[in-house]
Design a protein around this motif. Sequence first.
Motif, PDB file in Angstrom:
ATOM      1  N   SER A  17     -22.053 -59.696  -1.225  1.00  0.00           N
ATOM      2  CA  SER A  17     -21.957 -58.260  -0.980  1.00  0.00           C
ATOM      3  C   SER A  17     -20.861 -57.914   0.018  1.00  0.00           C
ATOM      4  O   SER A  17     -20.332 -56.801   0.003  1.00  0.00           O
ATOM      5  CB  SER A  17     -23.296 -57.717  -0.486  1.00  0.00           C
ATOM      6  OG  SER A  17     -23.540 -58.134   0.840  1.00  0.00           O
ATOM      7  N   LEU A  18     -20.505 -58.858   0.890  1.00  0.00           N
ATOM      8  CA  LEU A  18     -19.411 -58.606   1.829  1.00  0.00           C
ATOM      9  C   LEU A  18     -18.073 -58.439   1.110  1.00  0.00           C
ATOM     10  O   LEU A  18     -17.205 -57.701   1.553  1.00  0.00           O
ATOM     11  CB  LEU A  18     -19.290 -59.761   2.819  1.00  0.00           C
ATOM     12  CG  LEU A  18     -20.396 -59.904   3.846  1.00  0.00           C
ATOM     13  CD1 LEU A  18     -20.174 -61.167   4.671  1.00  0.00           C
ATOM     14  CD2 LEU A  18     -20.451 -58.690   4.749  1.00  0.00           C
ATOM     15  N   PHE A  19     -17.916 -59.146   0.002  1.00  0.00           N
ATOM     16  CA  PHE A  19     -16.646 -59.127  -0.720  1.00  0.00           C
ATOM     17  C   PHE A  19     -16.647 -58.213  -1.935  1.00  0.00           C
ATOM     18  O   PHE A  19     -15.592 -57.899  -2.467  1.00  0.00           O
ATOM     19  CB  PHE A  19     -16.287 -60.548  -1.169  1.00  0.00           C
ATOM     20  CG  PHE A  19     -16.096 -61.492  -0.022  1.00  0.00           C
ATOM     21  CD1 PHE A  19     -14.921 -61.483   0.711  1.00  0.00           C
ATOM     22  CD2 PHE A  19     -17.095 -62.365   0.348  1.00  0.00           C
ATOM     23  CE1 PHE A  19     -14.753 -62.336   1.786  1.00  0.00           C
ATOM     24  CE2 PHE A  19     -16.934 -63.230   1.416  1.00  0.00           C
ATOM     25  CZ  PHE A  19     -15.759 -63.207   2.137  1.00  0.00           C
ATOM     26  N   ALA A  20     -17.796 -57.770  -2.388  1.00  0.00           N
ATOM     27  CA  ALA A  20     -17.906 -57.005  -3.629  1.00  0.00           C
ATOM     28  C   ALA A  20     -17.038 -55.743  -3.669  1.00  0.00           C
ATOM     29  O   ALA A  20     -16.373 -55.509  -4.680  1.00  0.00           O
ATOM     30  CB  ALA A  20     -19.360 -56.666  -3.915  1.00  0.00           C
ATOM     31  N   PRO A  21     -17.019 -54.903  -2.638  1.00  0.00           N
ATOM     32  CA  PRO A  21     -16.231 -53.673  -2.747  1.00  0.00           C
ATOM     33  C   PRO A  21     -14.737 -53.922  -2.968  1.00  0.00           C
ATOM     34  O   PRO A  21     -14.057 -53.125  -3.597  1.00  0.00           O
ATOM     35  CB  PRO A  21     -16.452 -52.970  -1.412  1.00  0.00           C
ATOM     36  CG  PRO A  21     -17.736 -53.522  -0.905  1.00  0.00           C
ATOM     37  CD  PRO A  21     -17.783 -54.932  -1.403  1.00  0.00           C
ATOM     38  N   SER A  22     -14.238 -55.047  -2.495  1.00  0.00           N
ATOM     39  CA  SER A  22     -12.803 -55.307  -2.628  1.00  0.00           C
ATOM     40  C   SER A  22     -12.439 -55.995  -3.944  1.00  0.00           C
ATOM     41  O   SER A  22     -11.282 -56.310  -4.170  1.00  0.00           O
ATOM     42  CB  SER A  22     -12.328 -56.165  -1.457  1.00  0.00           C
ATOM     43  OG  SER A  22     -12.961 -57.424  -1.490  1.00  0.00           O
ATOM     44  N   LEU A  23     -13.411 -56.201  -4.808  1.00  0.00           N
ATOM     45  CA  LEU A  23     -13.151 -56.931  -6.048  1.00  0.00           C
ATOM     46  C   LEU A  23     -12.797 -56.044  -7.224  1.00  0.00           C
ATOM     47  O   LEU A  23     -12.569 -56.539  -8.315  1.00  0.00           O
ATOM     48  CB  LEU A  23     -14.373 -57.785  -6.416  1.00  0.00           C
ATOM     49  CG  LEU A  23     -14.688 -58.887  -5.423  1.00  0.00           C
ATOM     50  CD1 LEU A  23     -15.973 -59.585  -5.824  1.00  0.00           C
ATOM     51  CD2 LEU A  23     -13.559 -59.876  -5.337  1.00  0.00           C
ATOM     52  N   GLY A  24     -12.782 -54.761  -7.029  1.00  0.00           N
ATOM     53  CA  GLY A  24     -12.386 -53.881  -8.111  1.00  0.00           C
ATOM     54  C   GLY A  24     -13.572 -53.161  -8.724  1.00  0.00           C
ATOM     55  O   GLY A  24     -14.525 -52.826  -8.042  1.00  0.00           O
TER      56      GLY A  24
END
Length: 53
Positions: A17-24
């Motif tokens: 979830s820490l990286f999800a928003p930046s994945l598109g």
Amino acid sequence: MDPIALVFYAVICGLLSLFAPSLGGMVPRLALGAVVGIVAAALLPTLKALIGG
């Protein structure tokens, strides 16, 4: 669900979830979530054996 599995999946989902928003968009996040889930499920028995669970 045993406590080891619960903690393991909580950590995996929290890190994802820490990286999800930046994945598109939704499709890349869904695909990555599926891959991470498969890898996590495959690794859990090995990790449990290593810690003696």
